[in-house]
Design a protein around this motif. Structure first.
Motif: not given
Length: 406
Positions: A109, A113, A225, A229, A231, A299
């Protein structure tokens, strides 16, 4: 928008499913095909050793062609799809794995993220947490499909990519097992996706998506990512709609800010106000006005670039929420009692077109274009325009189209 390799893989498995079955049986043509691909592989820098070892032993599997042509007789409803994938056992197992791999997931993470619960959710839906990778030799599956003339170009490239993975020493051919269409490992990556996004998270010098959970989870996060994506942004949420809501606003063709949805009377499932931000969201009602409603964010669209299915993306999002500790849906979808066949959907699409409503290609698939066309018919006939098809509406559209026939 740049389409992901994962989407291209999924698209290639759907587009020609209606064509008749012609199983290639001539071993000579398969051998000739392997020789041609082998020459191409060597030209592209793949070692003679890998080419001879893999392609020299490759097998043509007629069953792969049969599976590729197989078309389900009936359309799948959201209720059936969702209820078959989200259950207490899968939720509980996901929570256990979330706790077990917390240090690894926290590290991932911090680098990507991507929240931990989403990685566990993808893992659960793709391979049942590593319980089922598929039992087919990926190289045999891809070789069979590469030598099928309908989609030879696509699967030839995937076979060459599989050879590159083997040539790099990431996996032995005997361990390269996956689905009949070539999806591999814990996260069911196609070879092209593997080459672009797989990561060596455990530091052993190999990207092993079969035997290394750190590699599998890290690769999934890297893929998301790279797809874009955001965060700190959730996938979406289940919501409550006000009485006499205008369901024609549902569907991925409309995106409003959360503040605008609040003005339209949309609330949380408890009835509490939503956070009236400027984040954009789309309303989805996959089971119609009698089922759950969801506001989904950017997302959610990223999840759909992994797999171009609204049902899949809703299942990923909800399972992630459950793994993180949330409860079940406030308004769970009720199982459908009447089955609608793909041939009926195909006739429906032709009927809508005859009525002057564009339903897209008459392919028997209930996609977004067809649901939007159903919604327009519902609007035109003073029904609730939720885009949901049932037996009564199917009959009404058929009768309306018949009245136009000479």
């Amino acid at each position: 928008m740049r389409l992901s390799r994962q989407f291209l893989a999924a698209f290639a498995l759907i587009t020609l499913a209606w064509l008749p079955i012609h199983v290639v049986e001539a071993s000579y043509s398969f051998d000739e095909c392997m020789a041609k691909i082998g020459s191409q592989a060597k030209t592209e820098g793949i070692s003679d050793k890998t080419v001879q070892y893999v392609l020299g032993k490759a097998k043509h599997i007629p069953r792969i062609i049969e599976l590729d042509r197989r078309q389900p007789e009936f359309t799948q409803t959201f209720a059936n799809y969702f209820n078959n994938r989200i259950n207490e056992e899968r939720v509980q197992r996901g929570r256990e794995l979330l706790a077990k791999y917390r240090p690894l997931l926290d590290k991932i993470y911090s680098e990507t993220g991507v929240p931990s619960q989403f990685l566990i959710s993808f893992w659960g839906l793709e391979s049942n947490y590593g319980g089922h990778f598929g039992e087919w030799s990926v190289t045999d599956s891809l070789a069979t499909l590469a030598c099928d003339p309908r989609r030879s170009s696509f699967f030839t490239q995937e076979l060459l990519n599989a050879l590159r993975i083997i040539d790099a020493g990431d996996i032995a051919p005997e361990r390269m097992l996956g689905s009949w269409a070539g999806a591999m490992g814990h996260m069911q990556f196609m070879p092209s996706t593997y080459l672009s996004y797989a990561k060596d998270m455990d530091g052993d010098g190999r990207r092993d998506l079969w035997g290394s959970i750190p590699d599998a989870l890290g690769s999934a996060a890297n893929f998301l990512r790279q797809l874009g994506w955001v965060s700190g942004l959730n996938w979406g949420q289940e919501v409550r709609l006000p009485p006499r809501f205008d369901y024609s606003l549902a569907g991925r063709g409309y995106m409003l800010s959360l503040a605008e949805w609040v003005k339209l009377g949309v609330t949380s499932t408890s009835g509490a106000p939503l956070n009236a931000s400027e984040h954009k969201a789309t309303l989805l009602v996959p089971s119609g006005h009698q089922g759950p409603a969801f506001l989904v964010t950017r997302n959610f669209q990223i999840i759909m670039r992994w797999n171009r299915s609204e049902f899949y993306a809703l299942s990923v999002g909800h399972l992630a929420d459950r793994i993180a500790g949330a409860g079940g849906l406030h308004r769970p979808p009720q199982a459908e009692t009447v089955k609608i066949s793909r041939e009926q959907v195909r006739q429906l699409q032709m009927d809508l077109s005859a009525l002057g409503i564009d339903a897209g290609e008459a392919d028997g698939v209930m996609g977004s274009a067809t649901r939007q066309a159903i919604s327009r018919f519902q609007q035109n006939t003073q029904r609730i325009a939720d885009g949901h098809l049932d037996a009564a509406l199917l009959h009404a559209i058929r009768e309306a189209a018949r009245t136009l026939s000479p």
